[in-house]
Motif scaffolding. Structure first.
Motif, PDB file in Angstrom:
ATOM      1  N   GLY A 154       0.799  -1.214   0.000  1.00 14.14           N
ATOM      2  CA  GLY A 154       0.000   0.000   0.000  1.00 14.14           C
ATOM      3  C   GLY A 154       0.836   1.271   0.000  1.00 14.14           C
ATOM      4  O   GLY A 154       1.989   1.270   0.430  1.00 14.14           O
ATOM      5  N   ARG A 155       0.226   2.329  -0.471  1.00 18.79           N
ATOM      6  CA  ARG A 155       0.882   3.645  -0.491  1.00 18.79           C
ATOM      7  C   ARG A 155       0.546   4.405   0.783  1.00 18.79           C
ATOM      8  O   ARG A 155      -0.617   4.467   1.181  1.00 18.79           O
ATOM      9  CB  ARG A 155       0.430   4.459  -1.707  1.00 18.79           C
TER      10      ARG A 155
ATOM     11  N   ILE B  57      -2.348  13.443   1.158  1.00 22.62           N
ATOM     12  CA  ILE B  57      -2.487  13.207   2.591  1.00 22.62           C
ATOM     13  C   ILE B  57      -1.704  11.956   3.003  1.00 22.62           C
ATOM     14  O   ILE B  57      -1.414  11.089   2.168  1.00 22.62           O
ATOM     15  CB  ILE B  57      -3.962  13.030   3.011  1.00 22.62           C
ATOM     16  N   VAL B  58      -1.383  11.884   4.292  1.00 24.10           N
ATOM     17  CA  VAL B  58      -0.792  10.668   4.850  1.00 24.10           C
ATOM     18  C   VAL B  58      -1.906   9.640   5.036  1.00 24.10           C
ATOM     19  O   VAL B  58      -2.920   9.908   5.672  1.00 24.10           O
ATOM     20  CB  VAL B  58      -0.117  10.951   6.206  1.00 24.10           C
ATOM     21  N   ASN B  59      -1.691   8.466   4.469  1.00 24.74           N
ATOM     22  CA  ASN B  59      -2.661   7.374   4.594  1.00 24.74           C
ATOM     23  C   ASN B  59      -2.359   6.635   5.897  1.00 24.74           C
ATOM     24  O   ASN B  59      -1.799   5.543   5.909  1.00 24.74           O
ATOM     25  CB  ASN B  59      -2.538   6.446   3.385  1.00 24.74           C
ATOM     26  N   TYR B  60      -2.758   7.228   7.027  1.00 23.36           N
ATOM     27  CA  TYR B  60      -2.339   6.693   8.322  1.00 23.36           C
ATOM     28  C   TYR B  60      -3.085   5.419   8.730  1.00 23.36           C
ATOM     29  O   TYR B  60      -2.777   4.841   9.776  1.00 23.36           O
ATOM     30  CB  TYR B  60      -2.432   7.753   9.422  1.00 23.36           C
TER      31      TYR B  60
ATOM     32  N   THR C 215      -4.311  -3.019   4.654  1.00 23.33           N
ATOM     33  CA  THR C 215      -3.505  -3.922   3.824  1.00 23.33           C
ATOM     34  C   THR C 215      -3.089  -5.217   4.504  1.00 23.33           C
ATOM     35  O   THR C 215      -2.659  -6.155   3.829  1.00 23.33           O
ATOM     36  CB  THR C 215      -2.228  -3.216   3.326  1.00 23.33           C
ATOM     37  N   VAL C 216      -3.187  -5.297   5.831  1.00 18.25           N
ATOM     38  CA  VAL C 216      -2.819  -6.535   6.524  1.00 18.25           C
ATOM     39  C   VAL C 216      -3.965  -6.956   7.452  1.00 18.25           C
ATOM     40  O   VAL C 216      -4.754  -6.121   7.885  1.00 18.25           O
ATOM     41  CB  VAL C 216      -1.512  -6.388   7.345  1.00 18.25           C
ATOM     42  N   ASP C 217      -4.028  -8.234   7.762  1.00 15.92           N
ATOM     43  CA  ASP C 217      -5.098  -8.750   8.619  1.00 15.92           C
ATOM     44  C   ASP C 217      -4.835  -8.505  10.099  1.00 15.92           C
ATOM     45  O   ASP C 217      -5.769  -8.301  10.875  1.00 15.92           O
ATOM     46  CB  ASP C 217      -5.285 -10.259   8.390  1.00 15.92           C
TER      47      ASP C 217
END
Length: 278
Positions: free
Chosen positions: A204-205, A217-220, A226-228
């Motif tokens: 992921g970005r 923006i920061v994808n915080y 992206t992970v379980d």
């Protein structure tokens, strides 16, 4: 006056806690402030890990410095080696710093502490012992938060986003076409295990475009999406549980703001609901 002062380049993140002025109970306010300051200051002056593989695999050490005050904080990231200043170096610094920052954010969000902020790269003068902090990058990060962010998001300057996007794309291409034996072996192992996606893209970005106004923006919540399972020293939780609880919090805050007739606050939490669900 002392001579010989000089700036140093840092990746800078400025954050401001939201909702503190609306609280009246001193114990609740104190808990938020204590959690905020202790979490960020626990990382002050230390080398960071990237939050994914447990360390900086390049061996290029990055240190974070924290400057907190009231309900705000500056987080300053720089290589230990000041000569690392190419665009590739800057891209690596920005990505690893944001992965580290995400870990801090997730822990604070888990405690229902939300923010807005700004992120920039450039010249900073910081003298910790005298509590002196200033410079163009400090000003830009603050202006992004103060004048443009509005919602619970961390705005990113366009030059930082461009450096990051170029670095990220190079990493994607390097994985698709590995040039060393390690890269080739890793790609083969993943293919044998049935993983046919690009490993870099699957992570992921961490800088994305906000669809509401096309600002960076920061994808915080990147890891949540992206992970379980998130298993870090700062926070251990299943992503679905975190998302469910955080979404419920945001929806409750929006509903409460609507009941109180505070449409400006409602808009902020409505944005947060959309971001969580995206």
């Amino acid at each position: 006056m002392e001579n010989g002062k000089k700036y140093r380049n840092y990746f800078v993140i400025f954050i401001d806690m939201l909702g503190t002025q609306a609280k009246e109970d001193i114990n609740s306010i104190y808990l938020d402030y204590s959690t905020f300051h202790s979490m960020i200051l626990s990382k002050d002056g230390k080398f960071i890990t990237d939050g994914r593989a447990g360390g900086i695999t390049s061996g290029k050490k990055i240190r974070m410095y924290a400057h907190t005050f009231s309900d705000c904080a500056y987080m300053l990231y720089a290589f230990e080696d000041e000569s690392l200043n190419s665009d590739d170096d800057k891209g690596m610094l920005i990505e690893n710093a944001l992965c580290h920052f995400e870990r801090v954010m997730l822990k604070l969000l888990q405690n229902a502490i939300v923010f807005r902020g700004g992120a920039s790269y450039g010249e900073v003068f910081y003298e910790k012992q005298k509590n002196i902090l200033f410079g163009p990058a400090i000003n830009q990060a603050f202006q992004l938060e103060d004048k443009q962010a509005k919602n619970p998001r961390i705005l990113v300057s366009s030059d930082v986003a461009n450096i990051y996007n170029k670095y990220f794309q190079q990493c994607v291409e390097e994985f698709d076409n590995p040039s060393d034996e390690y890269g080739k072996a890793m790609q083969k192992i993943l293919q044998l295990e049935g993983f046919n996606k690009n490993l870099k893209e699957s992570q992921g970005r961490i800088i994305v475009t906000d669809s509401s106004d096309d600002k960076y923006i920061v994808n915080y919540l990147n890891s949540v999406k992206t992970v379980d399972y998130i298993g870090l020293p700062e926070i251990s939780t299943f992503s679905t549980d975190f998302k469910k609880e955080f979404l419920s919090f945001a929806q409750e805050q929006s509903h409460e703001a609507e009941l109180n007739g505070n449409l400006r606050v409602k808009e902020k939490y409505d944005w947060l609901v959309q971001y969580i669900q995206s």
